[in-house]
Design a protein around this motif. Structure first.
Motif, PDB file in Angstrom:
ATOM      1  N   UNK A 361       0.830  -1.196   0.000  1.00  0.00           N
ATOM      2  CA  UNK A 361       0.000   0.000   0.000  1.00  0.00           C
ATOM      3  C   UNK A 361       0.870   1.254   0.000  1.00  0.00           C
ATOM      4  N   UNK A 362       0.400   2.276  -0.728  1.00  0.00           N
ATOM      5  CA  UNK A 362       1.092   3.569  -0.779  1.00  0.00           C
ATOM      6  C   UNK A 362       0.096   4.688  -0.448  1.00  0.00           C
ATOM      7  N   UNK A 363       0.524   5.668   0.322  1.00  0.00           N
ATOM      8  CA  UNK A 363      -0.266   6.865   0.599  1.00  0.00           C
ATOM      9  C   UNK A 363       0.278   7.984  -0.287  1.00  0.00           C
ATOM     10  N   UNK A 364      -0.532   8.451  -1.231  1.00  0.00           N
ATOM     11  CA  UNK A 364      -0.060   9.448  -2.198  1.00  0.00           C
ATOM     12  C   UNK A 364      -0.018  10.852  -1.640  1.00  0.00           C
ATOM     13  N   UNK A 380       2.270   3.464 -12.187  1.00  0.00           N
ATOM     14  CA  UNK A 380       2.136   4.884 -11.863  1.00  0.00           C
ATOM     15  C   UNK A 380       0.667   5.284 -11.889  1.00  0.00           C
ATOM     16  N   UNK A 381       0.227   5.977 -10.843  1.00  0.00           N
ATOM     17  CA  UNK A 381      -1.135   6.478 -10.800  1.00  0.00           C
ATOM     18  C   UNK A 381      -1.169   7.881 -11.395  1.00  0.00           C
ATOM     19  N   UNK A 382      -2.023   8.064 -12.397  1.00  0.00           N
ATOM     20  CA  UNK A 382      -2.223   9.371 -13.027  1.00  0.00           C
ATOM     21  C   UNK A 382      -3.602   9.895 -12.633  1.00  0.00           C
ATOM     22  N   UNK A 383      -3.640  11.157 -12.213  1.00  0.00           N
ATOM     23  CA  UNK A 383      -4.880  11.752 -11.679  1.00  0.00           C
ATOM     24  C   UNK A 383      -5.265  12.961 -12.526  1.00  0.00           C
ATOM     25  N   UNK A 384      -6.552  13.058 -12.867  1.00  0.00           N
ATOM     26  CA  UNK A 384      -7.041  14.234 -13.583  1.00  0.00           C
ATOM     27  C   UNK A 384      -7.527  15.275 -12.581  1.00  0.00           C
ATOM     28  N   UNK A 397       1.773   9.610  -9.377  1.00  0.00           N
ATOM     29  CA  UNK A 397       2.443   9.010  -8.224  1.00  0.00           C
ATOM     30  C   UNK A 397       3.107   7.720  -8.685  1.00  0.00           C
ATOM     31  N   UNK A 398       4.419   7.618  -8.439  1.00  0.00           N
ATOM     32  CA  UNK A 398       5.213   6.483  -8.903  1.00  0.00           C
ATOM     33  C   UNK A 398       5.409   5.489  -7.752  1.00  0.00           C
ATOM     34  N   UNK A 399       4.769   4.336  -7.860  1.00  0.00           N
ATOM     35  CA  UNK A 399       4.855   3.357  -6.771  1.00  0.00           C
ATOM     36  C   UNK A 399       6.240   2.723  -6.694  1.00  0.00           C
ATOM     37  N   UNK A 400       6.981   2.688  -7.809  1.00  0.00           N
ATOM     38  CA  UNK A 400       8.304   2.047  -7.768  1.00  0.00           C
ATOM     39  C   UNK A 400       9.321   2.859  -6.966  1.00  0.00           C
ATOM     40  N   UNK A 401       9.081   4.174  -6.845  1.00  0.00           N
ATOM     41  CA  UNK A 401       9.992   5.022  -6.062  1.00  0.00           C
ATOM     42  C   UNK A 401       9.300   5.725  -4.896  1.00  0.00           C
ATOM     43  N   UNK A 403       7.369   8.250  -5.040  1.00  0.00           N
ATOM     44  CA  UNK A 403       7.494   9.697  -5.240  1.00  0.00           C
ATOM     45  C   UNK A 403       6.373  10.179  -6.138  1.00  0.00           C
ATOM     46  N   UNK A 404       6.197  11.502  -6.189  1.00  0.00           N
ATOM     47  CA  UNK A 404       5.142  12.060  -7.022  1.00  0.00           C
ATOM     48  C   UNK A 404       5.650  13.305  -7.730  1.00  0.00           C
ATOM     49  N   UNK A 405       4.880  13.737  -8.731  1.00  0.00           N
ATOM     50  CA  UNK A 405       5.160  15.004  -9.400  1.00  0.00           C
ATOM     51  C   UNK A 405       3.860  15.540  -9.993  1.00  0.00           C
ATOM     52  N   UNK A 406       3.817  16.852 -10.202  1.00  0.00           N
ATOM     53  CA  UNK A 406       2.682  17.477 -10.877  1.00  0.00           C
ATOM     54  C   UNK A 406       2.982  17.540 -12.371  1.00  0.00           C
ATOM     55  N   UNK A 407       2.028  17.123 -13.168  1.00  0.00           N
ATOM     56  CA  UNK A 407       2.195  17.049 -14.613  1.00  0.00           C
ATOM     57  C   UNK A 407       1.253  18.037 -15.293  1.00  0.00           C
TER      58      UNK A 407
END
Length: 454
Positions: A361-364, A380-384, A397-401, A403-407
């Motif tokens: 489990x990951x908390x974004x 990777x979870x992509x959110x609109x 949100x990248x589950x492999x690392x 980490x997250x970023x705004x796109x």
């Protein structure tokens, strides 16, 4: 079919003015190739100019305008087809009534005395029932004019394309066409072997069908072989139990050749997914996930998603009991939801498909009520940012690392109300339910291929 062929021809021609120039690397070109090494590793590359090179050619601008016209014609034909199909059904339904009226009129004309007051009133009532047919016939007349206009537009497009082809030379065109087809085949073969990538773009929407209510979901299996083309449709977002299974995508488009599955438990939301022959969905008014097997028509397993909110406690911004969103990608089966301890932020859990146990489990840290929709690609979870017009993909949100970023990835929300958006890793497309329309988006993934020497 001809329209889609024309669109492909336009896309192919659009690259011709640039490829024929063969500019040097100093002018902004990068030269790539497509091949397979001795170990069977796939190396996928293309010939691509700098983005501003093609824009300088006036023919490129002309071709883009032609492509827009073809898209408009395609959409007009789609609307015309749907309306004609609807009106034809109405005309068929009134056919027997017209025969009855015709028979009564023949009897009355041959023997006027046979038409008494009661018979006259019955005939009048039958004719009254036919009155709604008049606007349908008027629509047919208007559609006939539209067909003539579309035919003229297609003829004009053909003339322009022929002129462009003659200008560029038949020999060069044929040679380039063969090169493009060969490159496309090699790239497609390589693409099947490629791994995961980062989402960098979403195509223009492709409307497959307009059916059902404002909210719903539709999908193909995310894991089975490509020879299985079944499509499933689930209309509505709560208390539904009826799942329609279509034999092929073409059958789904026409609304024919389907079987019905009646689920033993109603669903909540639109976050369902078909994975390896089974439907995974959220049971109504609970945080229980159900695995329903289509072939045996039975529930194989059901399990509570511990702590997950339900019944519109933590939905997406559009509501609709969208608390628990199930999805699949190249890495397996996922649940996207939130809990009270997580303060309403999106939680991602990877599930074991057989037992539905949570593997990780990951908390974004991203508030779920601020999201329009979300989907997983390559872990990777992509959110609109919204479900309405003007939406874009703006959080990843990248589950492999962890980490997250705004796109800032725009996409055209054509019908202005998305209630379902899911990625299919087998087809590499996004399935969307948009205000009663079933829509597809192609995706562009950026992939870095490293050799053993890197």
């Amino acid at each position: 079919m001809h329209l889609f062929s024309a669109m492909f021809l336009l896309v192919m021609l659009a690259v011709m003015p640039c490829e024929a120039l063969y500019p040097s690397p100093e002018e902004g070109w990068q030269i790539y190739s497509s091949a397979q090494d001795a170990d069977g590793k796939c190396i996928c590359t293309v010939v691509a100019p700098a983005q501003n090179m093609c824009n300088r050619d006036p023919r490129s601008r002309q071709l883009r305008q032609l492509m827009e016209k073809v898209q408009n014609i395609s959409q007009s034909m789609e609307v015309l087809d749907l309306r004609t199909y609807r009106d034809l059904q109405y005309v068929r339904n009134t056919e027997s009534l017209m025969k009855v009226v015709d028979g009564k009129l023949k009897v009355a004309s041959e023997n006027p005395r046979s038409l008494n007051l009661k018979g006259f009133q019955e005939l009048k009532d039958k004719v009254t029932q036919l009155l709604p047919l008049l606007p349908v016939l008027e629509q047919y007349k208007a559609d006939a004019k539209m067909i003539l206009r579309l035919r003229e537009e297609v003829r004009n497009l053909s003339l322009v394309l022929m002129a462009i082809q003659e200008e560029m030379g038949a020999y060069d065109y044929e040679e380039l066409r063969q090169r493009v087809l060969l490159l496309e085949t090699r790239l497609h073969s390589c693409m099947q072997k490629l791994g995961c990538g980062k989402l960098t773009g979403v195509s223009y929407p492709i409307t497959v069908r307009a059916s059902g209510s404002r909210f719903g979901s539709w999908m193909t299996d995310t894991m089975i072989p490509s020879s299985d083309n079944r499509v499933w449709s689930m209309d509505g977002y709560f208390k539904g139990r009826r799942v329609l299974e279509y034999r092929t995508m073409n059958d789904f488009m026409k609304g024919q050749n389907f079987v019905q599955h009646l689920l033993p438990h109603p669903w909540a939301g639109t976050g369902h997914v078909v994975y390896n022959g089974s439907l995974y969905y959220n049971k109504y008014q609970s945080n229980i996930i159900i695995k329903y097997h289509f072939r045996s028509r039975s529930v194989l397993v059901q399990r509570s998603l511990s702590g997950a909110g339900y019944n519109n406690t933590f939905p997406y911004s559009w509501g609709g009991s969208s608390d628990i969103d199930l999805m699949a990608d190249e890495n397996g089966l996922w649940a996207v939801y939130t809990t009270i301890p997580n303060a309403g932020n999106i939680v991602i859990s990877r599930l074991e498909p057989q037992s539905l146990e949570v593997l990780q489990t990951w908390d974004t840290g991203f508030p779920k009520r601020s999201a329009g929709e979300s989907f997983m690609i390559c872990g990777t979870l992509y959110v609109t940012n919204s479900h309405l017009a003007g939406a874009k993909i703006y959080f990843a949100y990248y589950t492999n690392t962890s980490t997250y970023e705004y796109t800032d990835i725009p996409f055209h929300n054509q019908y202005s109300h998305i209630s379902m958006m899911d990625y299919n890793p087998r087809e590499r497309v996004l399935y969307t339910w948009n205000n009663g329309h079933q829509v597809l988006y192609n995706v562009t993934l950026f992939q870095v291929i490293k050799t053993s020497g890197d």
